[in-house]
Design a protein around this motif. Structure first.
Motif, PDB file in Angstrom:
ATOM      1  N   LEU A  41       0.877  -1.173   0.000  1.00 15.88           N
ATOM      2  CA  LEU A  41       0.000   0.000   0.000  1.00 15.88           C
ATOM      3  C   LEU A  41       0.908   1.214   0.000  1.00 15.88           C
ATOM      4  N   VAL A  42       0.821   1.996  -1.061  1.00 15.91           N
ATOM      5  CA  VAL A  42       1.785   3.070  -1.280  1.00 15.91           C
ATOM      6  C   VAL A  42       1.127   4.438  -1.179  1.00 15.91           C
ATOM      7  N   LEU A  43       1.602   5.254  -0.265  1.00 19.35           N
ATOM      8  CA  LEU A  43       1.130   6.630  -0.168  1.00 19.35           C
ATOM      9  C   LEU A  43       2.278   7.541  -0.535  1.00 19.35           C
ATOM     10  N   MET A  44       2.091   8.255  -1.602  1.00 20.73           N
ATOM     11  CA  MET A  44       3.179   9.071  -2.124  1.00 20.73           C
ATOM     12  C   MET A  44       2.563  10.313  -2.747  1.00 20.73           C
ATOM     13  N   PRO A  45       3.164  11.472  -2.563  1.00 20.47           N
ATOM     14  CA  PRO A  45       2.536  12.663  -3.136  1.00 20.47           C
ATOM     15  C   PRO A  45       2.598  12.661  -4.657  1.00 20.47           C
ATOM     16  N   THR A  46       1.790  13.502  -5.253  1.00 22.37           N
ATOM     17  CA  THR A  46       1.831  13.703  -6.695  1.00 22.37           C
ATOM     18  C   THR A  46       3.258  14.012  -7.126  1.00 22.37           C
ATOM     19  N   PRO A 173       0.648 -10.648  -6.614  1.00 21.20           N
ATOM     20  CA  PRO A 173       0.817  -9.468  -5.745  1.00 21.20           C
ATOM     21  C   PRO A 173      -0.079  -8.313  -6.181  1.00 21.20           C
ATOM     22  N   ARG A 174      -0.545  -7.580  -5.176  1.00 19.20           N
ATOM     23  CA  ARG A 174      -1.371  -6.409  -5.475  1.00 19.20           C
ATOM     24  C   ARG A 174      -0.745  -5.186  -4.834  1.00 19.20           C
ATOM     25  N   ILE A 175      -0.734  -4.100  -5.566  1.00 19.06           N
ATOM     26  CA  ILE A 175      -0.178  -2.850  -5.051  1.00 19.06           C
ATOM     27  C   ILE A 175      -1.201  -1.742  -5.264  1.00 19.06           C
ATOM     28  N   ALA A 176      -1.572  -1.080  -4.173  1.00 21.14           N
ATOM     29  CA  ALA A 176      -2.523   0.031  -4.256  1.00 21.14           C
ATOM     30  C   ALA A 176      -1.761   1.324  -4.031  1.00 21.14           C
ATOM     31  N   LEU A 177      -2.098   2.334  -4.817  1.00 20.66           N
ATOM     32  CA  LEU A 177      -1.351   3.597  -4.723  1.00 20.66           C
ATOM     33  C   LEU A 177      -2.291   4.789  -4.644  1.00 20.66           C
ATOM     34  N   THR A 178      -1.903   5.777  -3.849  1.00 22.77           N
ATOM     35  CA  THR A 178      -2.691   7.003  -3.781  1.00 22.77           C
ATOM     36  C   THR A 178      -1.832   8.178  -3.328  1.00 22.77           C
ATOM     37  N   ALA A 179      -2.286   9.374  -3.680  1.00 26.76           N
ATOM     38  CA  ALA A 179      -1.622  10.590  -3.203  1.00 26.76           C
ATOM     39  C   ALA A 179      -2.464  11.267  -2.129  1.00 26.76           C
ATOM     40  N   THR A 180      -3.484  10.563  -1.656  1.00 28.49           N
ATOM     41  CA  THR A 180      -4.319  11.155  -0.604  1.00 28.49           C
ATOM     42  C   THR A 180      -3.748  10.791   0.757  1.00 28.49           C
ATOM     43  N   ALA A 181      -3.622  11.827   1.584  1.00 28.99           N
ATOM     44  CA  ALA A 181      -2.763  11.654   2.748  1.00 28.99           C
ATOM     45  C   ALA A 181      -3.428  11.117   4.007  1.00 28.99           C
ATOM     46  N   ASP A 182      -4.733  11.332   4.189  1.00 32.03           N
ATOM     47  CA  ASP A 182      -5.180  11.163   5.570  1.00 32.03           C
ATOM     48  C   ASP A 182      -5.377   9.725   6.014  1.00 32.03           C
ATOM     49  N   LYS A 183      -5.317   9.575   7.326  1.00 30.48           N
ATOM     50  CA  LYS A 183      -5.280   8.241   7.943  1.00 30.48           C
ATOM     51  C   LYS A 183      -6.536   7.444   7.671  1.00 30.48           C
ATOM     52  N   LEU A 202       4.868   4.810   3.459  1.00 34.05           N
ATOM     53  CA  LEU A 202       4.424   6.196   3.595  1.00 34.05           C
ATOM     54  C   LEU A 202       5.548   7.144   3.242  1.00 34.05           C
ATOM     55  N   SER A 203       5.279   8.081   2.366  1.00 32.42           N
ATOM     56  CA  SER A 203       6.312   9.066   2.044  1.00 32.42           C
ATOM     57  C   SER A 203       5.919  10.396   2.657  1.00 32.42           C
ATOM     58  N   SER A 204       6.859  11.267   2.719  1.00 32.41           N
ATOM     59  CA  SER A 204       6.532  12.627   3.119  1.00 32.41           C
ATOM     60  C   SER A 204       5.626  13.236   2.049  1.00 32.41           C
ATOM     61  N   PHE A 205       4.679  14.041   2.491  1.00 28.03           N
ATOM     62  CA  PHE A 205       3.801  14.675   1.516  1.00 28.03           C
ATOM     63  C   PHE A 205       4.272  16.053   1.108  1.00 28.03           C
ATOM     64  N   ASP A 206       5.442  16.380   1.568  1.00 26.83           N
ATOM     65  CA  ASP A 206       6.002  17.669   1.186  1.00 26.83           C
ATOM     66  C   ASP A 206       6.280  17.689  -0.315  1.00 26.83           C
TER      67      ASP A 206
END
Ligand code: ADP
Ligand code: ZN
Length: 715
Positions: A41-46, A173-183, A202-206
């Motif tokens: 599960l990947v959270l990464m900014p645009t 394998p499944r990988i989900a990705l989004t640039a939406t930050a909240d918990k 989780l990446s920094s959203f800066d």
């Protein structure tokens, strides 16, 4: 052909296929996890580089990689990009005919396709699932995974059905990705997509390359022009709240020489699609839009995002400004905001449907947005803090950091302002309140007898502008409320009592003077290339545009700006050196390396490279067709100065007459010719007479006239 080398490493794929030297942030760890068959599960900014997180493992693993994406535009972009890299990819969507679909299915069965993009509703059709179950699947990637969240604004019910992939394809394998930050969204994704065992990244959203600036609204159009002045030729988005304003601003900007297109949900859909396409395919266009525009816009070289109206929340602000600078190069987020925005949004909120709880949540969101506008500390720190991220130091790359915002003790004036609200009956707008405080003895004041109020004229220590700023800040901080039933009059709020009773003090941000602000707004981030690099930069862009047209893809699919910029700075002299430029993979090197080398190395030495010749050719025909230098510049996508230079050259070679190149009044032409012929012997250089005609004609005109005279002498 790419998947026939099973032992290739992720690094070699990165270099050979994509042309990049190193992974960024979490990419390497994510790729390792998925390539080994684990879920992620990947959270990464645009702009963080999410695509590579499934494209590289897709290439490393055998079989078909299936990517779920909610928007056709996004899919087409990705397919075009992979195609240019020499990777076989297709998108299945409703625009294809049955025959085309059958053919794609055939190619997939034969193992000719590596990446399949499709919309969720298509994937979950029983026939499609059955089809895929008979194939070897490398992985499933679920892009824009926040669409599964019922609370988010991008909710797509079909995403809920993607959970079944876990059971239907157990070993895949499944990988989900989004640039939406909240918990909350994060938890929802994990639960609904059955990704309980997925490793989370989780990446920094800066977004460090974005420079944030928020200005008090004074004369918004003028402020916008001042901001744009230093950004001619850059692509950007200007957000407005209403459709009407979108159209007006687009027209205004075009009239001021900034090519701009409107975009809002009220336009016919074919015009909307056309404008969007132009924005993606052409360079230097400004899209003036409502928030209907943006989702799925992957254009990496959007250099600025402006807001002429306040967004409703920090989530919206972050998302909208985040469309700038996906390519990692300097970009700007600029906003002008004023009291009227606050009043308007509050009114909209109070008139909206929905229960009280919902409205309270929305109110809190708006308050957080307002707090950012009036922030005296680093904007980036405040913005990230809202998303639960701690930036230890002020960023040094936002307006409050670089302008060193001044604050002042506004306790006493604030009390005076609040008294004026109270004494006049809590129903007047800021204009009237300011009249009272400044003691203006006019009809409106007299009509209601306000010249007798004890607060009449007590505020002369501040100017009108300062009072307006103060009231705006009082409302933004919730110390005064806007009367939503009436006409935007101000009321006291409960939270102002301590201030009125003298129990607390109030420290406020001092607005920059308009001139200062205009200067500051012009001097920040953008401006990618320096003056002396301009010409070669334009030549590189022209070549790219030509190739893009030939291949029917947007220019950034050929090479992103960052790659062109690196070519410009590193000046490769051979194909080997070209291969070292970041973003030049094997396939692109083979296809385009030589042409770009010619542009870089050919200019000035002997025979001009092919593209430069083409450009000159085109210029001559445009001039003959009667276009002005400015029109030619925008047509060829290069600076006016280079157009004049090329015109002068063409005149010198007698491919153009002076009359064809320029449309000068007889008298002025005569005067310029006289100035050149004044002395004896040799023609003086342009520099010798440039002073004399400063302000009358661009310097380029003088070059053209001189070239014509010289050609005449030589005959
Ligand atoms: P996202 O989908 O997260 O918004 P993209 O996948 O579109 O981001 O990547 C943004 C840009 O960064 C693209 O132009 C991409 O090619 C580039 N990029 C991604 N990873 C790297 C890397 N490791 N090195 C250099 N450029 C990269
Ligand atoms: Zn800062």
């Amino acid at each position: 052909m790419l998947d026939q080398a099973p032992q290739r490493s992720a690094r070699s794929i990165l270099k050979d296929v994509f042309g990049y030297d190193a992974f960024r942030g979490n990419q390497a760890a994510i790729i390792e996890r998925v390539a080994a068959g684990g879920d992620a599960l990947v959270l990464m900014p645009t702009g963080g580089g999410k695509s590579l997180c499934y494209q590289v493992p897709g290439l490393l693993r055998d079989g078909l990689a299936v990517i779920v994406s909610p928007l056709i535009a996004l899919m087409d972009d990705q397919v075009a990009t992979l195609d240019e890299l020499g990777v076989a990819a297709v998108a299945l969507n409703s625009t294809l005919s049955n025959d085309e679909q059958r053919e794609i299915a055939e190619r997939i069965r034969r193992g000719e396709i590596k990446f399949l993009y499709l919309a969720p509703e298509r994937l979950v059709q029983p026939r499609m699932l059955a089809f895929l179950q008979n194939l070897q699947i490398a992985l499933f990637a679920i892009d824009e995974a926040h669409c599964v969240s019922q609370w988010g604004h991008d909710f797509r019910p079909e995403y809920l059905q993607l959970g079944q992939l876990a059971e239907l394809f157990p070993g895949v394998p499944r990988i989900a990705l989004t640039a939406t930050a909240d918990k909350r969204t994060r938890e929802e994704i994990a639960q609904r997509l059955h990704l309980e065992n997925a490793e989370r990244f989780l990446s920094s959203f800066d977004r460090p390359n974005i420079f944030y600036r928020i200005q008090p609204k004074d004369q918004p159009r003028k402020q916008l022009l001042a901001f744009l002045a230093a950004r001619k030729g850059d692509a950007g988005i200007v957000y407005c709240l209403s459709r009407k304003k979108v159209e007006e601003v687009a027209e205004f900007l075009s009239a001021q020489g900034f090519p701009a297109l409107p975009y809002h949900a009220g336009l016919p859909s074919d015009l909307r699609a056309y404008n969007q396409k132009r924005f993606l395919n052409e360079e230097g266009l400004i899209m003036v839009a409502t928030i209907a525009f943006g989702m799925g816009i992957d254009k990496p070289n959007v250099r600025f995002v402006c807001h002429l109206d306040l967004p409703k929340s920090l989530e919206a602000y972050y998302q909208e400004t985040g469309r700038a600078g996906r390519d990692g190069l300097p970009a700007d987020a600029w906003m002008a905001y004023g009291l009227q925005d606050v009043i308007f949004l509050k009114q909209m909120l109070s008139n909206s449907e929905g229960d009280e709880r919902h409205k309270r949540v929305e109110q809190h969101k708006l308050d957080a947005m307002l707090a950012l506008c009036e922030e005296i500390r680093c904007r980036r720190q405040a913005l990230l803090a809202y998303f639960d991220e701690d930036l230890p130091q002020p960023c040094g790359h936002c307006d409050t950091c670089v302008d060193q915002v001044q604050t002042w003790d506004a306790t006493e004036p604030a009390r005076q302002g609040l008294s004026a609200i109270y004494r006049s009956g809590q129903r007047y707008g800021v204009g009237h309140l300011v009249d009272i405080l400044l003691g203006r003895d006019n009809d409106k004041i007299r009509a209601v007898g306000h010249q007798h109020l004890p607060v009449f004229g007590i505020g002369k220590a501040l100017s009108e502008g300062e009072w307006r700023t103060l009231f705006r800040q009082l409302v933004a901080r919730g110390l005064a409320d806007v009367d939503l039933e009436g006409y935007g009059g101000l009321r006291l709020s409960d939270s102002c009592r301590p201030l009125l009773r003298g129990e607390v003090t109030l420290e406020l941000r001092r607005d920059l003077k308009p001139q200062q602000a205009a200067k500051a707004s012009g001097s920040s981030a953008s401006q990618l290339v320096r003056g002396e690099e301009r010409e070669q930069w334009e030549a590189l862009r022209t070549l790219r545009r030509k190739l893009a047209e030939e291949h029917s893809v947007p220019p950034y699919v050929i090479f992103p700006d960052s790659t062109l910029l690196e070519m410009l700075r590193s000046q490769p002299r051979s194909l080997d050196e070209m291969a070292r430029v970041s973003g030049v993979g094997a396939r692109k090197l083979e296809r385009y390396g030589q042409a770009f080398l010619e542009v870089l190395n050919g200019a000035g030495e002997g025979e001009a490279p092919k593209v430069v010749q083409d450009l000159r050719h085109e210029l001559v025909s445009l001039a003959r067709a009667g276009m002005t230098p400015a029109q030619i510049a925008s047509q060829l996508n290069c600076g006016e100065k280079s157009v004049y230079n090329m015109l002068a050259e063409a005149i010198g070679r007698q491919q153009l007459s002076l009359e064809q190149a320029l449309d000068l009044p007889e008298e002025l032409l005569g005067a310029i010719q006289d100035a050149f012929l004044d002395g004896e012997g040799e023609l003086p250089p342009v520099a010798a007479i440039v002073e004399q005609f400063a302000g009358q004609v661009p310097e380029g005109v003088l070059h053209c006239v001189r070239a014509a005279l010289q050609a005449e002498f030589e005959v």
